[in-house]
Design an enzyme around this catalytic site. Structure first.
Site, PDB file in Angstrom:
ATOM      1  CG  ASP A 157      -1.896   1.145   1.194  1.00  0.00           C
ATOM      2  OD1 ASP A 157      -1.539   2.229   0.703  1.00  0.00           O
ATOM      3  OD2 ASP A 157      -3.045   0.944   1.620  1.00  0.00           O
ATOM      4  CG  HIS A 158       1.216   4.078  -3.281  1.00  0.00           C
ATOM      5  ND1 HIS A 158       0.091   3.546  -3.825  1.00  0.00           N
ATOM      6  CD2 HIS A 158       1.065   5.415  -3.350  1.00  0.00           C
ATOM      7  CE1 HIS A 158      -0.704   4.519  -4.203  1.00  0.00           C
ATOM      8  NE2 HIS A 158      -0.148   5.667  -3.932  1.00  0.00           N
ATOM      9  CG  HIS A 190      -4.597   4.054  -0.609  1.00  0.00           C
ATOM     10  ND1 HIS A 190      -3.534   3.182  -0.666  1.00  0.00           N
ATOM     11  CD2 HIS A 190      -5.054   4.166  -1.870  1.00  0.00           C
ATOM     12  CE1 HIS A 190      -3.376   2.795  -1.926  1.00  0.00           C
ATOM     13  NE2 HIS A 190      -4.282   3.372  -2.679  1.00  0.00           N
TER      14      HIS A 190
END
Ligand code: NAD
Length: 490
Positions: A177-178, A240
């Site tokens: 999950d950047h 996110h």
């Protein structure tokens, strides 16, 4: 301040989907930046793998073009690029067919870290995992990196976890999950747990509410078909925004290590209350007809080419966490497309002091700790001070600015991108900033009834104008609690 760069161990990194959009825009330019930073040892190798037939030189040209396009000109050093490209090779493989796998196996070296980045759609995860084992390409210490979306509901996420678990141990699976790789997000943990200043205030006694905003100015554009199957709740909130919420709300882990951190995040997700439908506002952006000199803008329904779509391009929710620390503190989440500004921000709004000795209640402002994820990463703490000068005891609000680029004396381009940081963590074998399988499942278990609720009721998203701050009803979500959203500023 010069940041310390510690080279990682030698590695073979295979990027499945190595010719795709994500590889071109993020993964490969990110690896080049780590190379420039001196973090990549001489023995590191990167192998692109995808369906297209091409040789190593053609792939190097593809990567060199990506560097050209996505890395600032100031970092284009011909000799360096050449040296970086020399570490690259390419193998044509199809996840669902034979061919190329023996070649790939032949490229793998013993005694180095093996990592496999699945930068392909989730429907191929199972087939890739199977092939890596069938051909003996992966070893017991190999790592796999999987991209979002990780399922579209609890059942599909469970099925994906089960498929991966047939071939890999949980300690080998890196669900990316950047958002967790962003400098500011990690700094949120540093601010909380490396200072004694904030943690005593980090609870229902002192925090009035929390706002988490992820706003975009662009619409769904060419991704309409894909987006319409997910919507803002699945695309942004379940992953996110949930991760950001966890980092704000979690208890201090006993140690900054993978399972200690992830255990605490999981507890937060499990403590999330169900969200009643009156605490949810969904929206879809409207179009705009052409006006003098300005082109017409398509609506969401035009973009997805479905006049009946009920998928949301905007969502705002009021979320409660049922535990001692956060009892009664609302977390307001909002995210959407075609909004006024491109901004991602977490704001902790503290309670007002119990009594004003200055008698200027009208000018009173709460202390706000604002953590900006974009456009420029940084933190500000707004505090009240006396307005300078001899005008009596008037108060004014000033920000204590902790914008990293300024604080670190850098121009901002040296702050590693989330992807490059996370890929280096994979090579180091550090899972702290990756989602564990049970976390993802718990997040879906909370999300599913919310989505089922509006599907069963047949709710239609409200329209909102492009360039606005979302549907009117979203303003009411806070107004009715005597609060207001922070202004959307890019
Ligand atoms: P893309 O369509 O641009 O690229 C897909 C890649 O997969 C190509 O290299 C293609 O050759 C390869 N591929 C397709 N079928 C294959 C098969 N059967 N065998 C082997 N290779 C095959 O997709 P993308 O935008 O790069 O996205 C990749 C993954 O990353 C997706 O799961 C996507 O949801 C996710 N993701 C993408 C972004 C982004 O910004 N592009 C952001 C977050 C997550």
């Amino acid at each position: 301040m010069v940041s310390r760069v510690i080279p990682v161990d030698p590695f073979d990194l295979v990027i499945f989907g190595g010719t795709g959009d994500l590889a071109r825009r993020k993964i490969l330019p990110g690896l080049y930046r780590r190379f420039l930073a001196g973090q990549m040892p001489d023995e590191a190798r990167i192998i692109g793998a995808a369906r297209s037939e091409m040789d190593d030189d053609a792939y190097r040209k593809f990567v060199s073009d990506a560097i050209e396009e996505f890395i600032p000109k100031s970092k284009h050093d011909k000799a360096q690029i050449k040296e970086f490209l020399a570490r690259l090779s390419y193998v044509a493989t199809d996840a669902q067919a034979e061919g190329g796998w023996e070649t790939l196996k032949g490229l793998m070296r013993d005694g180095v870290v093996r990592a496999f980045y699945f930068s392909v759609g989730p429907s191929l995860f199972g087939a890739l995992a199977e092939k890596l084992n069938e051909y003996g390409i992966a070893d017991a210490d190999s790592r796999i990196v999987v991209e979002k979306p990780f399922g579209r509901d609890l059942a599909s996420a469970r099925a994906l976890n089960k498929t991966l678990a047939e071939h890999f141990d949980e300690t080998q699976i890196y669900r990316i999950d950047h958002y967790l790789g962003k400098e500011t997000v990690q700094n949120l943990m540093a601010v909380r747990f490396a200072n004694s200043l904030f943690e005593p205030l980090w609870n229902a006694q002192h925090v009035d509410h929390v706002q988490i905003t992820v706003a975009e100015t662009v619409g769904v554009g060419g991704r309409g078909g894909y987006y319409d199957k997910s919507g803002a709740m699945r695309d942004m909130v379940q992953n996110h925004m949930m991760q950001l919420l966890c980092l704000i709300a979690m208890e201090p882990p006993y140690k900054f290590e993978p399972d200690a951190v992830r255990d605490e995040k999981l507890k937060v997700i499990r403590a999330l209350s169900p969200v009643p439908h009156e605490d949810i506002v969904r929206g879809q952006y409207r179009g705009r007809p052409a006006a003098q000199g300005v082109k017409a803008e398509p609506s969401y329904l035009d973009d997805v080419e479905d006049p009946h779509s009920r998928t949301e391009s905007y969502i705002a929710l009021k979320v409660g966490i049922a535990n001692w620390r956060w009892q009664g503190v609302p977390f307001y989440l909002r995210t959407g497309k075609k909004l006024r500004a491109r901004t991602s921000e977490i704001a902790i709004i503290f309670k007002e002091p119990p009594h004003s000795i200055f008698g200027e209640e009208d000018e009173w402002r709460e202390n706000v700790l604002a953590i900006r994820l974009q456009p420029d990463e940084g933190m500000t703490l707004s505090v009240m001070i006396k307005e300078p000068g001899p005008g009596g005891m008037r108060l004014t609000e000033v920000p204590l600015d902790m914008t990293f680029a300024d604080a670190l004396g850098e121009d901002g381009t040296d702050i590693p991108d989330a992807y490059e940081r996370l890929i280096m963590d994979v090579i180091r074998g550090n899972q702290t900033l990756f989602m564990r399988g049970d976390e993802v499942e718990a997040a879906w278990a909370w999300t599913d009834p919310i989505i089922e609720g509006w599907e069963e009721r047949g709710d239609r998203p409200r329209g909102y104008d492009p360039g606005s701050s979302g549907p009117e009803d979203a303003l009411m979500l806070l107004h009715r609690d005597g609060r207001r959203w922070r202004e959307l500023r890019g």
